[in-house]
Design a protein around this motif. Structure first.
Motif, mmCIF file in Angstrom:
data_model
loop_
_atom_site.group_PDB
_atom_site.id
_atom_site.type_symbol
_atom_site.label_atom_id
_atom_site.label_comp_id
_atom_site.label_asym_id
_atom_site.label_seq_id
_atom_site.Cartn_x
_atom_site.Cartn_y
_atom_site.Cartn_z
ATOM 1 N N PRO A 39 0.833 -1.199 0.000
ATOM 2 C CA PRO A 39 0.000 0.000 0.000
ATOM 3 C C PRO A 39 0.866 1.247 0.000
ATOM 4 N N GLY A 40 0.356 2.339 -0.513
ATOM 5 C CA GLY A 40 0.962 3.642 -0.319
ATOM 6 C C GLY A 40 0.124 4.408 0.690
ATOM 7 N N VAL A 41 0.672 5.483 1.203
ATOM 8 C CA VAL A 41 -0.079 6.382 2.082
ATOM 9 C C VAL A 41 -0.133 7.735 1.392
ATOM 10 N N MET A 98 -9.108 9.204 -9.764
ATOM 11 C CA MET A 98 -7.748 8.712 -9.530
ATOM 12 C C MET A 98 -7.534 8.376 -8.056
ATOM 13 N N VAL A 99 -7.948 9.276 -7.186
ATOM 14 C CA VAL A 99 -7.797 9.020 -5.755
ATOM 15 C C VAL A 99 -8.590 7.774 -5.358
ATOM 16 N N GLN A 100 -9.794 7.626 -5.900
ATOM 17 C CA GLN A 100 -10.599 6.458 -5.567
ATOM 18 C C GLN A 100 -9.925 5.170 -6.020
ATOM 19 N N ARG A 101 -9.294 5.193 -7.198
ATOM 20 C CA ARG A 101 -8.580 3.996 -7.671
ATOM 21 C C ARG A 101 -7.401 3.663 -6.754
ATOM 22 N N MET A 102 -6.723 4.679 -6.289
ATOM 23 C CA MET A 102 -5.610 4.440 -5.370
ATOM 24 C C MET A 102 -6.114 3.823 -4.071
ATOM 25 N N VAL A 103 -7.210 4.343 -3.552
ATOM 26 C CA VAL A 103 -7.815 3.761 -2.351
ATOM 27 C C VAL A 103 -8.210 2.311 -2.613
ATOM 28 N N ASN A 104 -8.815 2.050 -3.757
ATOM 29 C CA ASN A 104 -9.227 0.688 -4.101
ATOM 30 C C ASN A 104 -8.033 -0.249 -4.213
#
Length: 248
Positions: free
Chosen positions: A138-140, A159-165
């Protein structure tokens, strides 16, 4: 949560990065938002030991006009750094997972490392995201809430949602990147507390940690972080993040 984590004053801009966003083969499916137990190839252990927190900003070569070139790391160098960490036995984890190990009897890999990203740049999505997906880490993402999805923004809401997913933890870096050690009253509450509420509402994530812009804070800012319900905060104080330094 004291850590080697920075926001570095003025922001650079990602340089001409195309939105690739694809995953690499063999990636590990992580729990959205960096929540739950770590997904590690090796053994998980109960540990309350200090944990290194790495900080990145722009994953690109600095342009000649960059005011703070030290905030740039080119994509090939970033990939090599992540691969080196893995070769040394490290495994990426989120701050939520570290907190759970320190205070809730959770487990961590034997050599955990937090890979964090400040502000919210497109290059973090384009270059860091696929590399971490390949490693199953994971990244933070500590984002400036007021910039997400705005015209000409570095990161869109999608984009942010994809990173969260993908397993990235989402944390707050204020609404407008103000120095919270110089803020007070309603402005301080807005930048610290309201930024968390807005991110929670938009992305349905807990947003448990705050990242101090430029690493600057004072007693009043710390109190605002506690009052907003954060579990801890990251700054630029040198040294490993530790249980005893966590702002609970």
């Amino acid at each position: 949560m004291g850590a080697g984590h920075d926001s570095g004053g003025k922001d650079g801009a990602a340089t001409g990065a195309n939105d690739k966003g694809g995953s690499k083969s063999g990636s590990t499916k992580l729990t959205p938002g960096g929540l739950g137990a770590p997904s590690a190839e090796g053994k998980l252990v109960h540990s309350q030991d200090p944990v290194p927190v790495l900080m990145y900003h722009v994953i690109a070569s600095p342009p000649s006009s960059a005011q703070l070139p030290e905030l740039y790391v080119d994509p090939k160098t970033f990939d090599k750094q992540m691969e080196w960490l893995k070769q040394q036995g490290y495994a990426g984890v989120s701050l939520n997972q570290v907190y759970d190990a320190w205070f809730k009897n959770g487990e961590l890999p034997e050599k955990p490392v937090v890979v964090s990203f400040d502000d919210g740049y497109r290059s973090q999505y384009v270059y860091a995201r696929p590399e971490l997906r390949k490693l199953g880490w994971p990244g933070v993402l500590s984002v400036i809430e007021g910039r997400i999805g705005q015209p000409n923004a570095e990161l869109s809401v999608a984009m942010v949602q994809r990173m969260v997913n993908d397993g990235w933890e989402l944390d707050s870096h204020t609404i407008s990147h103000v120095d919270v050690s110089q803020a007070s009253g309603a402005q301080l509450q807005q930048e610290v507390g309201e930024s968390r509420k807005l991110l929670q509402k938009r992305f349905k994530q807990p947003v448990n940690f705050f990242c101090y812009p430029a690493g600057r804070y004072d007693a009043q800012a710390e109190q605002a972080v506690r009052a907003a319900g954060y579990l801890g905060a990251t700054t630029t104080d040198e040294g490993l993040a530790s249980r005893t330094r966590c702002s609970r």
